[in-house]
Design a protein around this motif. Structure first.
Motif, short mmCIF file in Angstrom:
data_model
loop_
_atom_site.label_atom_id
_atom_site.label_comp_id
_atom_site.label_asym_id
_atom_site.label_seq_id
_atom_site.Cartn_x
_atom_site.Cartn_y
_atom_site.Cartn_z
N GLU A 22 4.85 -9.43 3.46
CA GLU A 22 6.24 -9.80 3.14
C GLU A 22 6.91 -8.76 2.25
OE1 GLU A 22 7.64 -13.41 3.07
OE2 GLU A 22 6.22 -14.10 4.56
N ASN A 23 6.14 -8.06 1.44
CA ASN A 23 6.70 -7.09 0.50
C ASN A 23 6.58 -5.65 0.98
OD1 ASN A 23 7.33 -9.16 -1.25
ND2 ASN A 23 5.41 -8.99 -2.36
N LEU A 24 6.17 -5.46 2.21
CA LEU A 24 5.93 -4.11 2.70
C LEU A 24 6.97 -3.62 3.70
CD1 LEU A 24 2.06 -4.19 2.96
CD2 LEU A 24 3.43 -2.85 1.39
N GLU A 25 8.11 -4.25 3.71
CA GLU A 25 9.23 -3.85 4.57
C GLU A 25 8.75 -3.55 5.98
OE1 GLU A 25 11.46 -0.69 2.80
OE2 GLU A 25 12.35 -2.01 1.34
N ASN A 26 9.04 -2.36 6.46
CA ASN A 26 8.71 -1.99 7.83
C ASN A 26 7.35 -1.34 7.98
OD1 ASN A 26 11.18 -2.90 8.82
ND2 ASN A 26 12.18 -1.01 8.22
N PHE A 27 6.58 -1.24 6.90
CA PHE A 27 5.29 -0.57 7.00
C PHE A 27 4.40 -1.25 8.04
CE2 PHE A 27 0.96 0.53 6.06
CZ PHE A 27 1.04 1.89 5.84
N TYR A 28 4.39 -2.58 8.04
CA TYR A 28 3.52 -3.30 8.96
C TYR A 28 4.14 -3.51 10.32
CZ TYR A 28 -0.27 -3.99 5.78
OH TYR A 28 -1.33 -3.77 4.96
N LYS A 29 5.24 -2.86 10.59
CA LYS A 29 5.82 -2.90 11.92
C LYS A 29 4.81 -2.34 12.93
CE LYS A 29 10.04 -1.23 14.12
NZ LYS A 29 11.22 -0.43 13.86
N ASP A 30 4.14 -1.26 12.53
CA ASP A 30 3.14 -0.62 13.39
C ASP A 30 1.71 -0.84 12.91
OD1 ASP A 30 5.11 0.51 15.09
OD2 ASP A 30 5.43 2.10 13.63
N HIS A 31 1.54 -1.39 11.72
CA HIS A 31 0.21 -1.60 11.14
C HIS A 31 0.12 -3.04 10.67
CE1 HIS A 31 1.38 2.64 10.43
NE2 HIS A 31 0.19 2.85 10.95
N ASP A 32 -0.75 -3.81 11.30
CA ASP A 32 -0.83 -5.22 10.90
C ASP A 32 -2.20 -5.64 10.40
OD1 ASP A 32 -2.17 -5.18 13.28
OD2 ASP A 32 -0.97 -6.72 14.24
N THR A 33 -3.11 -4.70 10.25
CA THR A 33 -4.43 -5.01 9.73
C THR A 33 -4.67 -4.20 8.46
OG1 THR A 33 -5.23 -5.32 11.98
CG2 THR A 33 -6.89 -5.06 10.27
#
Length: 134
Positions: A22-33
Motif C-alpha cells: 500500500e505504501n510502495l506506489e507503483n513499485f509493485y506494479k511489476d513486482h508483487d513478491t
C-alpha cells in the motif's frame, strides 16, 4: 564495510525496509513478491550499496559527490525471476520526507540528494545505479 544497516526498528536508524504494498506506489506494479531480509542480508546489502556508490561517483566533482554517511536508505526486497533482489533508494533530505520509514519516495530530479541501485544477493553484485538529475 558499512555497519549502519540494521533490521531493528530504531528511530535513529538510517535504514527502513519497506514491504507494505500500500505504501510502495507503483513499485509493485511489476513486482508483487517480496522477502524479509535478515541482519546478515542487510549487512551484505549495505556493503554492496556503499561499494556501488563509491565506484559510480568516483569521477564526480566534489561539489556533486556527497558524503555516503549522510544518506538514509529505503530498501525494498523483492523477487524477480527467482532472484532475491533489493531495490535501494538513497535519500539525503530527511526533514522534508518525514514518513520515509513507511512510505516509498519516488523523487523526480533532486540532484545528488537522491540515487538508486539494485542489489542481487545471490551474485553479490549491483546494477541499475542511477542518480537523480538537477
Amino acid at each position: 564495510m558499512l555497519l549502519l544497516f540494521s533490521c531493528k526498528d530504531n528511530s535513529d536508524s538510517n535504514v527502513a525496509v519497506l514491504t507494505d504494498k500500500e505504501n510502495l506506489e507503483n513499485f509493485y506494479k511489476d513486482h508483487d513478491t517480496f522477502w524479509n531480509p535478515t541482519e546478515k542480508d542487510l549487512e551484505l546489502i549495505g556493503s554492496i550499496t556503499e561499494d556501488a556508490f563509491h565506484r559510480e561517483t568516483a569521477d564526480f566533482e566534489d561539489a556533486v559527490r556527497r558524503d555516503y554517511n549522510k544518506y538514509f536508505f529505503q530498501i525494498v526486497p523483492y523477487v524477480e525471476d527467482g532472484k532475491r533482489l533489493a531495490y535501494v533508494n538513497a535519500l539525503c533530505d530527511r526533514e522534508n520526507l518525514k514518513n520515509w520509514k513507511n512510505y516509498f519516495y519516488n523523487v523526480n530530479d533532486g540532484g545528488d540528494c537522491f540515487w538508486q541501485v539494485v542489489v542481487d544477493l545471490k551474485s553479490n553484485t549491483y546494477f541499475d545505479f542511477s542518480m537523480n538529475g538537477p
